[in-house]
Enzyme design. Structure first.
Site, mmCIF file in Angstrom:
data_model
loop_
_atom_site.group_PDB
_atom_site.id
_atom_site.type_symbol
_atom_site.label_atom_id
_atom_site.label_comp_id
_atom_site.label_asym_id
_atom_site.label_seq_id
_atom_site.Cartn_x
_atom_site.Cartn_y
_atom_site.Cartn_z
ATOM 1 N N GLU A 154 -7.052 4.879 7.744
ATOM 2 C CA GLU A 154 -6.813 6.310 7.461
ATOM 3 C C GLU A 154 -8.032 6.936 6.778
ATOM 4 O OE1 GLU A 154 -3.046 5.684 5.496
ATOM 5 O OE2 GLU A 154 -2.208 5.065 7.440
ATOM 6 N N GLU A 168 -5.994 -4.871 10.389
ATOM 7 C CA GLU A 168 -4.952 -3.879 10.625
ATOM 8 C C GLU A 168 -5.236 -3.141 11.932
ATOM 9 O OE1 GLU A 168 -2.805 -2.612 6.826
ATOM 10 O OE2 GLU A 168 -4.617 -1.416 6.905
ATOM 11 N N GLY A 226 1.989 2.200 10.790
ATOM 12 C CA GLY A 226 2.949 3.288 10.655
ATOM 13 C C GLY A 226 3.634 3.676 11.963
ATOM 14 N N HIS A 243 -9.852 1.406 4.781
ATOM 15 C CA HIS A 243 -8.554 1.558 5.451
ATOM 16 C C HIS A 243 -8.726 2.510 6.637
ATOM 17 C CE1 HIS A 243 -4.457 2.724 6.304
ATOM 18 N NE2 HIS A 243 -4.096 1.599 5.721
ATOM 19 N N GLY A 266 4.506 1.287 4.813
ATOM 20 C CA GLY A 266 5.839 1.900 4.733
ATOM 21 C C GLY A 266 6.890 1.019 4.081
ATOM 22 N N SER A 270 2.826 -2.200 10.335
ATOM 23 C CA SER A 270 4.274 -2.279 10.570
ATOM 24 C C SER A 270 4.872 -3.648 10.235
ATOM 25 C CB SER A 270 4.616 -1.875 12.009
ATOM 26 O OG SER A 270 4.263 -0.516 12.235
ATOM 27 N N ASN A 318 0.872 -1.174 0.000
ATOM 28 C CA ASN A 318 0.000 0.000 0.000
ATOM 29 C C ASN A 318 0.908 1.222 0.000
ATOM 30 O OD1 ASN A 318 -1.783 2.074 0.481
ATOM 31 N ND2 ASN A 318 -2.349 1.408 2.543
ATOM 32 N N TRP A 319 1.025 1.842 -1.177
ATOM 33 C CA TRP A 319 1.979 2.950 -1.313
ATOM 34 C C TRP A 319 1.460 4.241 -0.686
ATOM 35 C CZ3 TRP A 319 3.792 2.378 -7.164
ATOM 36 C CH2 TRP A 319 4.443 1.147 -7.299
ATOM 37 N N LYS A 320 0.178 4.262 -0.339
ATOM 38 C CA LYS A 320 -0.438 5.458 0.241
ATOM 39 C C LYS A 320 -0.170 6.676 -0.655
ATOM 40 C CE LYS A 320 -0.224 3.275 4.714
ATOM 41 N NZ LYS A 320 -0.246 3.413 6.155
HETATM 42 P P1 PGA Z 1 2.384 0.251 7.676
HETATM 43 O O1 PGA Z 1 0.966 0.495 6.994
HETATM 44 O O2 PGA Z 1 2.918 -1.043 7.121
HETATM 45 O O3 PGA Z 1 3.213 1.419 7.291
HETATM 46 O O4 PGA Z 1 2.150 0.149 9.163
HETATM 47 C C1 PGA Z 1 0.063 -0.555 6.755
HETATM 48 C C2 PGA Z 1 -1.195 -0.013 6.121
HETATM 49 O O5 PGA Z 1 -1.626 1.076 6.492
HETATM 50 O O6 PGA Z 1 -1.779 -0.653 5.234
#
Ligand code: PGA
Length: 248
Positions: free
Chosen positions: A96, A166, A172, A94, A233, A211, A9-11
């Site tokens: 976020e 998640e 993150g 997600h 990340g 993470s 997931n490149w966000k």
């Molecule tokens: P992260 O993000 O690996 O940076 O913790 C995971 C995600 O939000 O899908």
């Protein structure tokens, strides 16, 4: 046997050249793997990345999808548009999106439904905050997130979907759920779905996210109910992500 799936997931990171470079490095470096690999890229770079990945087994995904089919919904991207540019997957719900942009359980359920109508596989993200975990609400939060979708689309829809657990406190933050903590919730989710349909639950891919790094992926992916990962990340670094892909 469930096939493992490792999804990046490149966000909201990078520009076009970064996306092209990263996708090229993954396509060149992946080699032979039994598991499936996918990357969820910013909407605007879907066509560029689709082109780079055209002759590779790596699948393309989007990070969100509209809760409506088409029309006057400024700023949204429809499932039909995603399918049109070659997206196989779309994340829905997600954390976020839920926490910064107000995506509710019901809007997530509608996004899930829209994706499936167009043949895009929804990846339903669920998980509790730190507060909720400390109050002992992990399972009830996950229940609510799952139930909203099941009530809208029906359990049969999960024959063609992916779930990503998640925990919000692990996203993150560098704090990964322990192998046991993650397995406990994955097992719970599978059981919960099995109460409605045992076959669908047994075949459903449930990914862990939060993470995931090259040094913790192997332990997580070895758990019986963890079928791969949703990697944020660490998916921005080709060699690290490839290591994670090879940790299954
Ligand atoms: P992260 O993000 O690996 O940076 O913790 C995971 C995600 O939000 O899908």
């Amino acid at each position: 046997m469930r096939r493992s799936l490792i999804m990046g997931n490149w966000k909201m990171n990078g520009l076009r050249q970064d996306a092209v470079n990263l996708a090229s490095a993954l396509a060149e470096g992946l080699g032979e793997v039994a598991q499936e690999v996918a990357v969820c890229v910013p909407f605007v770079y879907l066509p560029d990345v689709a082109q780079v990945l055209a002759s590779s087994p790596i699948a393309l995904g989007a990070q969100n999808v509209a809760d409506q089919a088409s029309g006057a919904y400024t700023g949204e991207v429809s499932a039909a548009q995603l399918a049109d540019v070659g997206a196989k997957y779309a994340l829905v719900g997600h954390s976020e999106r839920r926490s910064y942009y107000g995506d509710t359980n019901q809007s997530v359920a509608n996004r899930f439904a829209q994706a499936q109508k167009q043949g895009v596989i929804p990846v339903l993200c669920v998980g509790e905050t730190l507060d909720e975990r400390e109050q002992g609400k992990t399972f009830s939060v996950v229940d609510e997130q799952l139930d909203a979708v099941i009530d809208t689309v029906g359990i049969a829809a999960f024959a063609n979907a992916v779930i990503a657990y998640e925990p919000v406190w692990a996203i993150g933050t560098g704090k990964t759920a322990s192998d046991e903590q993650a397995q406990e919730v994955h097992h719970y989710i599978r059981q919960r779905l099995a109460e409605r349909d045992a076959d669908i639950a047994a075949n459903l891919q449930i990914l862990y996210g939060g993470s995931v790094k090259p040094d913790n992926a192997q332990g997580l992916f070895a758990q019986p109910d963890i079928d791969g990962g949703l990697v944020g990340g660490a998916s921005l670094d080709a060699s690290g992500f490839l290591k994670i892909c090879h940790s299954v």
